[in-house]
Structures are given as structure tokens and as C-alpha cells.
Design a protein around this motif. Structure first.
Motif, PDB file in Angstrom:
ATOM      1  N   ALA A 122    -103.214-130.906 100.141  1.00  7.84           N
ATOM      2  CA  ALA A 122    -105.150-131.192 100.414  1.00  7.84           C
ATOM      3  C   ALA A 122    -105.353-131.791  99.270  1.00  7.84           C
ATOM      4  CB  ALA A 122    -105.918-130.212 100.743  1.00  7.84           C
ATOM      5  N   PHE A 123    -104.589-130.937  98.154  1.00  2.09           N
ATOM      6  CA  PHE A 123    -105.389-131.329  96.513  1.00  2.09           C
ATOM      7  C   PHE A 123    -104.473-132.224  96.051  1.00  2.09           C
ATOM      8  CE2 PHE A 123    -108.335-127.795  98.033  1.00  2.09           C
ATOM      9  CZ  PHE A 123    -109.519-128.370  98.064  1.00  2.09           C
ATOM     10  N   LEU A 124    -103.193-132.531  96.195  1.00  2.00           N
ATOM     11  CA  LEU A 124    -102.596-132.743  95.166  1.00  2.00           C
ATOM     12  C   LEU A 124    -102.958-133.922  94.654  1.00  2.00           C
ATOM     13  CD1 LEU A 124     -99.188-132.867  96.994  1.00  2.00           C
ATOM     14  CD2 LEU A 124    -100.177-132.064  95.428  1.00  2.00           C
ATOM     15  N   LYS A 125    -103.710-134.964  94.993  1.00  2.00           N
ATOM     16  CA  LYS A 125    -104.491-136.396  94.409  1.00  2.00           C
ATOM     17  C   LYS A 125    -105.419-136.054  93.156  1.00  2.00           C
ATOM     18  CE  LYS A 125    -102.950-139.554  98.754  1.00  2.00           C
ATOM     19  NZ  LYS A 125    -104.109-140.550  99.048  1.00  2.00           N
ATOM     20  N   ILE A 126    -106.624-134.944  93.238  1.00  2.00           N
ATOM     21  CA  ILE A 126    -107.078-134.423  92.914  1.00  2.00           C
ATOM     22  C   ILE A 126    -105.922-134.174  91.597  1.00  2.00           C
ATOM     23  CG2 ILE A 126    -109.126-132.865  92.168  1.00  2.00           C
ATOM     24  CD1 ILE A 126    -109.759-133.754  94.825  1.00  2.00           C
ATOM     25  N   LEU A 127    -105.380-133.078  91.624  1.00  2.00           N
ATOM     26  CA  LEU A 127    -104.579-132.831  90.608  1.00  2.00           C
ATOM     27  C   LEU A 127    -103.617-133.753  89.987  1.00  2.00           C
ATOM     28  CD1 LEU A 127    -103.427-129.575  92.685  1.00  2.00           C
ATOM     29  CD2 LEU A 127    -105.072-129.363  90.912  1.00  2.00           C
ATOM     30  N   VAL A 128    -102.964-134.854  90.477  1.00  2.00           N
ATOM     31  CA  VAL A 128    -102.197-135.577  89.631  1.00  2.00           C
ATOM     32  C   VAL A 128    -103.178-136.448  88.808  1.00  2.00           C
ATOM     33  CG1 VAL A 128    -100.882-138.043  89.968  1.00  2.00           C
ATOM     34  CG2 VAL A 128    -100.314-135.260  91.407  1.00  2.00           C
ATOM     35  N   ALA A 129    -104.462-136.951  89.620  1.00  2.00           N
ATOM     36  CA  ALA A 129    -105.168-137.967  88.891  1.00  2.00           C
ATOM     37  C   ALA A 129    -105.716-137.123  87.374  1.00  2.00           C
ATOM     38  CB  ALA A 129    -106.683-138.014  89.438  1.00  2.00           C
ATOM     39  N   ASN A 130    -105.355-135.505  87.026  1.00  2.00           N
ATOM     40  CA  ASN A 130    -106.132-134.699  86.172  1.00  2.00           C
ATOM     41  C   ASN A 130    -104.806-134.204  85.639  1.00  2.00           C
ATOM     42  OD1 ASN A 130    -109.539-135.290  87.249  1.00  2.00           O
ATOM     43  ND2 ASN A 130    -109.556-133.823  88.892  1.00  2.00           N
ATOM     44  N   ASN A 131    -104.218-134.620  85.700  1.00  2.00           N
ATOM     45  CA  ASN A 131    -102.643-133.918  85.421  1.00  2.00           C
ATOM     46  C   ASN A 131    -102.610-132.218  85.067  1.00  2.00           C
ATOM     47  OD1 ASN A 131    -102.702-136.394  83.504  1.00  2.00           O
ATOM     48  ND2 ASN A 131    -103.970-136.338  82.593  1.00  2.00           N
ATOM     49  N   GLY A 132    -103.040-131.862  86.774  1.00  2.00           N
ATOM     50  CA  GLY A 132    -102.874-131.031  86.757  1.00  2.00           C
ATOM     51  C   GLY A 132    -101.603-129.529  86.513  1.00  2.00           C
ATOM     52  N   LEU A 133    -102.219-128.756  87.329  1.00  2.00           N
ATOM     53  CA  LEU A 133    -100.896-127.622  87.975  1.00  2.00           C
ATOM     54  C   LEU A 133    -101.269-126.646  88.576  1.00  2.00           C
ATOM     55  CD1 LEU A 133     -99.245-125.294  86.483  1.00  2.00           C
ATOM     56  CD2 LEU A 133    -101.188-124.198  85.085  1.00  2.00           C
ATOM     57  N   VAL A 134    -100.447-126.190  89.442  1.00  2.00           N
ATOM     58  CA  VAL A 134    -100.172-125.530  91.119  1.00  2.00           C
ATOM     59  C   VAL A 134     -99.384-124.081  90.721  1.00  2.00           C
ATOM     60  CG1 VAL A 134     -99.097-124.914  93.118  1.00  2.00           C
ATOM     61  CG2 VAL A 134     -99.924-127.551  92.086  1.00  2.00           C
ATOM     62  N   ILE A 135    -100.249-123.126  90.915  1.00  2.00           N
ATOM     63  CA  ILE A 135     -99.825-122.034  90.383  1.00  2.00           C
ATOM     64  C   ILE A 135     -99.614-121.203  91.844  1.00  2.00           C
ATOM     65  CG2 ILE A 135     -99.579-119.731  89.247  1.00  2.00           C
ATOM     66  CD1 ILE A 135    -102.077-120.663  87.155  1.00  2.00           C
ATOM     67  N   ASN A 136     -98.069-121.123  91.988  1.00  2.00           N
ATOM     68  CA  ASN A 136     -98.077-120.422  93.707  1.00  2.00           C
ATOM     69  C   ASN A 136     -97.451-119.186  93.365  1.00  2.00           C
ATOM     70  OD1 ASN A 136     -99.251-122.645  94.998  1.00  2.00           O
ATOM     71  ND2 ASN A 136     -96.687-123.772  95.212  1.00  2.00           N
ATOM     72  N   VAL A 137     -98.412-117.939  94.001  1.00  2.00           N
ATOM     73  CA  VAL A 137     -97.595-116.678  94.205  1.00  2.00           C
ATOM     74  C   VAL A 137     -97.152-116.129  95.291  1.00  2.00           C
ATOM     75  CG1 VAL A 137     -99.137-114.649  93.818  1.00  2.00           C
ATOM     76  CG2 VAL A 137    -100.237-115.892  93.273  1.00  2.00           C
ATOM     77  N   SER A 138     -95.256-116.157  95.187  1.00  2.00           N
ATOM     78  CA  SER A 138     -94.859-115.786  95.971  1.00  2.00           C
ATOM     79  C   SER A 138     -93.915-113.945  95.346  1.00  2.00           C
ATOM     80  CB  SER A 138     -93.588-115.775  95.492  1.00  2.00           C
ATOM     81  OG  SER A 138     -92.878-115.954  94.042  1.00  2.00           O
ATOM     82  N   SER A 139     -93.785-113.697  95.498  1.00  2.00           N
ATOM     83  CA  SER A 139     -93.264-111.905  95.474  1.00  2.00           C
ATOM     84  C   SER A 139     -91.423-111.941  95.189  1.00  2.00           C
ATOM     85  CB  SER A 139     -93.430-111.795  96.667  1.00  2.00           C
ATOM     86  OG  SER A 139     -93.184-110.038  96.363  1.00  2.00           O
ATOM     87  N   GLY A 140     -91.486-110.361  94.317  1.00  2.00           N
ATOM     88  CA  GLY A 140     -90.270-110.177  94.263  1.00  2.00           C
ATOM     89  C   GLY A 140     -89.354-110.082  95.297  1.00  2.00           C
ATOM     90  N   LEU A 141     -89.912-110.190  96.159  1.00  2.00           N
ATOM     91  CA  LEU A 141     -89.115-109.431  97.678  1.00  2.00           C
ATOM     92  C   LEU A 141     -88.690-111.464  98.055  1.00  2.00           C
ATOM     93  CD1 LEU A 141     -91.016-106.483  99.081  1.00  2.00           C
ATOM     94  CD2 LEU A 141     -88.625-106.712  98.343  1.00  2.00           C
ATOM     95  N   SER A 142     -89.597-112.052  97.524  1.00  2.00           N
ATOM     96  CA  SER A 142     -88.807-113.639  97.922  1.00  2.00           C
ATOM     97  C   SER A 142     -87.911-113.315  97.843  1.00  2.00           C
ATOM     98  CB  SER A 142     -89.423-115.237  97.396  1.00  2.00           C
ATOM     99  OG  SER A 142     -89.101-114.377  95.736  1.00  2.00           O
ATOM    100  N   ASN A 143     -87.037-112.797  96.869  1.00  2.00           N
ATOM    101  CA  ASN A 143     -85.704-113.089  95.661  1.00  2.00           C
ATOM    102  C   ASN A 143     -84.351-111.950  96.764  1.00  2.00           C
ATOM    103  OD1 ASN A 143     -86.044-114.227  93.097  1.00  2.00           O
ATOM    104  ND2 ASN A 143     -87.189-112.633  93.360  1.00  2.00           N
TER     105      ASN A 143
END
Length: 261
Positions: A122-143
């Protein structure tokens, strides 16, 4: 990379990891917007943290997301960081759980995985326009699957692969977007589940997680394996089948101890 002067949206920002980072990011001189499903809890946190802005939003509700997007566009068009923290964790006995309806079994999928994807997209266009950053929280249990959290494991593995794909597409299509996967172990101060043993040796203090994350951001890491998650990552790469069995035996006996005759 000095993490200050950003405008940051944090989902699940009223407790645990989300709230901890919201406080630290605000302290560092960033504008912080937090979201949560519970309006009463959100207002409580906003009253206690006057530098925050808040918005009631449920990442699993497709109808609430457009309202959040409009709110951000109108009030924070300079948004350049999203941190997807909203999540739930459930130990589930697939054979004897009192309520194993499809709705209950898929709730973690809707919040942890689909919610992360929906908010980010939903926010990709805004983030790209602002040279942005996404921080996704996964888990050690994803491994490494632990047996006791069958749905949680798969949602966090999904967050991991989605983050990798988004990062590689951003590079391929030459988009000004950085994607970071934050991989914590079980954090002592979270409220993911009531079963948490705060004295367990592999648990991590929230303050330590925040410190490791800031160091990872400073060093430009794409993936930040914090605390015991580093070991889980290695266990998932080396002899993963055997390590899955060993971890599952330990975790299942912890969460679902068998009654002795």
C-alpha cells in the motif's frame, strides 16, 4: 547511516517490539506514527508518549488499510520508513486444540504474513518517492520449524521470502527502496504469548534487540539476525532436518507435556 530525521510508520506499535522501537526512534529525533487495532490501548500509549501520532488500523482488515493510506498521504507525505511489527504467535496442538476452525488456524496468516504484504504494498509508491526503507520483522523460527507453532513458523518464513523478493525486485527495477529483514529470537518483553519464560537462556531483552538493530542499520545490513536467531539461522542451513526434530521435541514437550500414567 544515522537513524534520525525519518518519518516512520510502525504497525503493532502499542506493545512489545513495536512499542520499544517507537520509543527509541522518537528519542533519536524521528517522527513516529503507530497503528493498532485496540483504540483504547492506542490512546493510552499516545497519552504516555506525546511525541507519537497514532491511527486505529487492523492490518488484517482490507477495509481499514485505505483509511490509513489516506491519513498518511494527507498528514505525512514525507513517510520514508515502514516497520511491520504487527503479529501474533500461537502454540497449537493440531490434534486436540479446542477450536481448530479454519478462522482460528488462519488468523496468524492474515495478521503476520498477509498484513505485512498488504501494508508494504500500500505504501510502496510513497516509499520509493522518498528513497525509503521497509523493515519487516520475521523470526528466528522462520529458519527452523519448532513443531509447537505450526502456523506462526510458516508465516514468518513467508515474511522472509517476501522480503527477499521485494529487495531483489527493487534492485532489478532500479527502485530507490531498501528492504531489511529483522530476525529476532523470542523477546522477553513481548506479549506474543502467555507461555513465555522470561528466564529462558535463549530469550533476548528488548533493549538488546534494539541495540543490535541500530547497529545493523548503521552497517547497512539487509538481514539482521539478532541474539539466538543467529544460531537458528545456522541450524536451518546445516543438517536442518535433524535440527528440526531436536528443536521440535524440546518445544513440544515444553508447550504440550504428556501426562504420565
Amino acid at each position: 547511516m544515522t537513524f534520525t530525521g525519518h518519518t516512520i510508520l510502525i504497525t503493532g506499535g502499542t506493545s512489545g517490539i513495536g512499542l520499544g522501537f517507537a520509543k527509541k526512534f522518537s528519542e533519536l529525533g524521528n517522527k513516529v506514527i503507530i497503528t493498532a487495532r485496540n483504540e483504547k490501548r492506542l490512546n493510552q500509549i499516545l497519552n504516555e508518549n506525546l511525541t507519537f501520532t497514532g491511527f486505529v488500523s487492523d492490518v488484517a482488515d482490507k477495509d481499514s488499510l485505505p483509511q490509513l493510506v489516506n491519513f498518511i498521504k494527507e498528514n505525512f507525505p514525507q513517510l520514508d520508513v515502514i516497520m511491520n511489527c504487527a503479529g501474533i504467535m500461537r502454540a497449537i496442538n493440531l490434534f486436540e486444540q479446542a477450536d481448530n476452525s479454519l478462522k482460528v488456524l488462519t488468523e496468524e496468516i492474515h495478521i503476520n504474513l498477509l498484513g505485512t504484504i498488504a501494508v508494504t504494498q500500500a505504501f510502496l509508491k510513497i516509499l520509493v518517492a522518498n528513497n525509503g526503507l521497509v523493515i519487516n520483522v520475521s523470526s528466528g523460527l522462520s529458519n527452523l520449524a519448532d513443531g509447537a507453532h505450526p502456523i506462526y513458523n510458516l508465516t514468518k518464513a513467508g515474511v522472509h521470502f517476501y522480503s527477499d523478493a521485494l529487495r531483489e525486485q527493487a534492485k532489478y527495477f532500479e527502485k530507490t527502496l531498501k528492504v531489511i529483514e529483522l530476525v529476532p529470537p523470542l523477546v522477553t518483553e513481548t506479549n506474543l504469548e502467555s507461555h513465555t519464560n522470561t528466564d529462558a537462556p535463549n530469550n533476548m531483552a528488548l533493549s538488546d534487540l534494539i541495540s543490535e538493530t541500530l547497529a545493523g542499520l548503521e552497517n547497512g545490513l539487509d538481514r539482521i539476525d539478532a541474539g539466538f536467531a543467529k544460531q537458528l539461522h545456522q541450524m536451518g542451513k546445516v543438517n536442518s532436518d535433524e535440527n528440526t526434530k531436536l528443536l521440535s521435541q524440546q518445544m513440544l514437550s515444553n508447550y504440550f507435556p504428556k501426562m504420565k500414567d
